[in-house]
Design an enzyme around this catalytic site. Structure first.
Site, PDB file in Angstrom:
ATOM      1  N   LYS A 118      -9.076 -28.301  17.137  1.00 37.78           N
ATOM      2  CA  LYS A 118     -10.053 -29.286  16.786  1.00 37.78           C
ATOM      3  C   LYS A 118     -10.218 -30.358  17.903  1.00 37.78           C
ATOM      4  CE  LYS A 118     -10.357 -28.510  12.049  1.00 37.78           C
ATOM      5  NZ  LYS A 118     -10.502 -29.131  10.690  1.00 37.78           N
ATOM      6  N   LYS A 201     -13.108 -17.311  14.103  1.00 30.36           N
ATOM      7  CA  LYS A 201     -13.085 -17.535  12.775  1.00 30.36           C
ATOM      8  C   LYS A 201     -14.357 -17.859  11.973  1.00 30.36           C
ATOM      9  CE  LYS A 201     -11.238 -21.194  10.745  1.00 30.36           C
ATOM     10  NZ  LYS A 201     -10.596 -21.953   9.953  1.00 30.36           N
ATOM     11  N   LYS A 204     -17.281 -23.437   8.613  1.00 25.94           N
ATOM     12  CA  LYS A 204     -18.185 -24.414   7.940  1.00 25.94           C
ATOM     13  C   LYS A 204     -18.879 -25.035   9.090  1.00 25.94           C
ATOM     14  CE  LYS A 204     -15.436 -25.771   4.006  1.00 25.94           C
ATOM     15  NZ  LYS A 204     -14.350 -26.727   3.704  1.00 25.94           N
TER      16      LYS A 204
HETATM   17  P1  AMP Z   1     -10.773 -25.241   4.483  1.00 26.66           P
HETATM   18  O1  AMP Z   1     -12.365 -24.783   4.516  1.00 26.66           O
HETATM   19  O2  AMP Z   1     -10.724 -25.235   6.062  1.00 26.66           O
HETATM   20  O3  AMP Z   1     -10.460 -26.076   3.990  1.00 26.66           O
HETATM   21  O4  AMP Z   1     -10.187 -24.089   4.087  1.00 26.66           O
HETATM   22  C1  AMP Z   1      -9.917 -23.778   2.707  1.00 26.66           C
HETATM   23  C2  AMP Z   1      -9.240 -22.501   2.780  1.00 26.66           C
HETATM   24  O5  AMP Z   1     -10.145 -21.326   3.082  1.00 26.66           O
HETATM   25  C3  AMP Z   1      -7.842 -22.446   3.532  1.00 26.66           C
HETATM   26  O6  AMP Z   1      -6.821 -21.378   2.534  1.00 26.66           O
HETATM   27  C4  AMP Z   1      -8.410 -21.364   4.498  1.00 26.66           C
HETATM   28  O7  AMP Z   1      -7.258 -20.528   5.135  1.00 26.66           O
HETATM   29  C5  AMP Z   1      -9.352 -20.576   4.012  1.00 26.66           C
HETATM   30  N1  AMP Z   1     -10.110 -20.258   4.860  1.00 26.66           N
HETATM   31  C6  AMP Z   1     -11.249 -20.873   5.746  1.00 26.66           C
HETATM   32  N2  AMP Z   1     -11.882 -20.149   6.373  1.00 26.66           N
HETATM   33  C7  AMP Z   1     -11.451 -18.929   6.347  1.00 26.66           C
HETATM   34  C8  AMP Z   1     -11.853 -17.752   7.091  1.00 26.66           C
HETATM   35  N3  AMP Z   1     -12.801 -17.397   7.949  1.00 26.66           N
HETATM   36  N4  AMP Z   1     -11.218 -16.450   6.772  1.00 26.66           N
HETATM   37  C9  AMP Z   1     -10.228 -16.506   5.517  1.00 26.66           C
HETATM   38  N5  AMP Z   1      -9.953 -17.544   5.206  1.00 26.66           N
HETATM   39  C10 AMP Z   1     -10.476 -18.878   5.573  1.00 26.66           C
END
Ligand code: AMP
Ligand code: TRP
Length: 340
Positions: A118, A201, A204
């Protein structure tokens, strides 16, 4: 030390920083829904204090926080059985994180790959909060003595750091107060990849919206994104081994598996020899089937923000009942004088 003396308890969080993706759904939300039941107490959180480690527009932050609640409820989180709230309404998260800032070592933080990704070349300019973020995540988890944390693959290192913090705290203060939490990273879609580049990956905040499926995309958009998803010219193989070196193809198979509740092996058997002209429309239909009802229900819930706020407020009260005694005991262990 084992986690045996602790109540089986799940904690997990999602940042309100923009719209939710299919990665969030398959890697986290769907699995959170499945963990509700008799085996665990379940606590789920919109982690707004994590979101502000990078700039968030205030009005959008409030809206994204409500949207997480709506998405979780629409996906099947039962707010009677599970505790659902936003992090900043329970100040104990921030309080415990300060103590963990004093337990965690700078060298540990320097190893965090998410920070490196990041911050990029910008390490001097990013917020101090972005660097300290894993200590706040450890506080989120340990404030509830959570024994299990369902997350996507990208969060594994942070949960391991949480264990390191718990172990160092226990060791420094000669106690067995904090559990060594287990990361739960299971199922076929723990790392959903970018639709245009199978080495990245799905997130968002990618540059192009075509890289991701948003939980609120309509049927036409979902179909178009899968149709245009990058693949290779080969048809699907007979076995999973045949997907080695084909990350984009593997990703679409894993997404199909995650959405259908099948294993990736079963999906390959079902579609052995199929070309993309057959597989992609089947995948789009399945995704629309699963996501459309959730997105409709999300819109319905979002039309009544006061009700969402009421649910989160109540969730925060319930969370606080568990958190406060644990925070208080932590202060006692550390030797912080409390006389009021
Ligand atoms: P975040 O949106 O970064 O707060 O992620 C929230 C949850 O979603 C966490 O458990 C992440 O590991 C999961 N997550 C986010 N993006 C992915 C992805 N591309 N594949 C699998 N899990 C994801
Ligand atoms: N850091 C996680 C992410 O970016 C979100 C998060 C914050 C979290 N606190 C947590 C996940 C506690 C699990 C448990 O996805």
């Amino acid at each position: 030390m084992t986690a045996a003396k602790f109540t089986p308890r799940v904690f997990s969080g999602i940042k309100p920083s923009g719209g939710l993706t299919l990665g969030n759904y398959l890697g986290a939300i769907k699995r959170w829904v499945d963990m509700q039941g008799d085996a665990f107490e379940t606590i789920y959180c919109a982690v707004d204090l994590h979101a502000i480690t990078v700039w968030q527009d205030p009005a959008e932050l409030r809206n994204s926080t409500r949207e997480i609640a709506a998405a979780l409820i629409a996906s099947g989180i039962d707010t009677e059985r599970s505790i659902l709230f936003n992090q900043s309404q329970v100040p104990a998260h921030a309080e415990l994180s300060w103590i963990f800032n004093c337990v965690a070592r700078v060298g540990w933080m320097n190893r965090m790959t998410q920070f490196k990704d990041k911050a990029g070349k910008n390490t001097e300019k990013v917020s101090l909060g972005l660097y300290a973020y894993p200590a706040l995540m450890a506080a989120d988890i340990l404030l509830y003595h959570a024994t299990h944390v369902p997350v996507g693959e990208d969060q594994k290192q942070h949960v391991e750091l949480t264990r390191d913090i718990a172990a160092k705290f226990n060791n420094d203060f000669k106690t067995e107060f904090f559990p060594l939490t287990t990361p739960v990273i299971e199922g076929p879609a723990t790392r959903v990849m970018n639709l245009r580049d199978g080495s990245k990956k799905m997130s968002k905040s990618g540059q192009s919206d075509m890289e991701r499926i948003n939980m609120t995309d309509d049927a036409d958009t979902i179909a178009k994104k899968f149709r245009k998803a990058r693949t290779d010219p080969e048809p699907l193989p007979e076995t999973l081994d045949g997907l080695k070196g084909r990350p984009e193809a593997r990703n679409l198979v894993d997404i199909y598996a995650g959405l259908s509740g099948k294993t990736s092996e079963q999906v390959i058997t079902e579609f052995a020899g199929a070309g993309w002209g057959r597989f992609k429309p089947a995948l789009a239909d399945l995704a629309v089937d699963k996501l459309a009802p959730i997105s409709t229900e999300m819109s319905r819930l979002m039309a009544d923000p006061a009700e969402i706020d009421r649910i989160m407020g109540r969730g925060a009260e319930r969370a606080e009942e568990i958190a406060q005694p644990i925070l208080k005991k932590t202060y006692d262990i550390v030797g912080l004088l409390r006389s009021r």
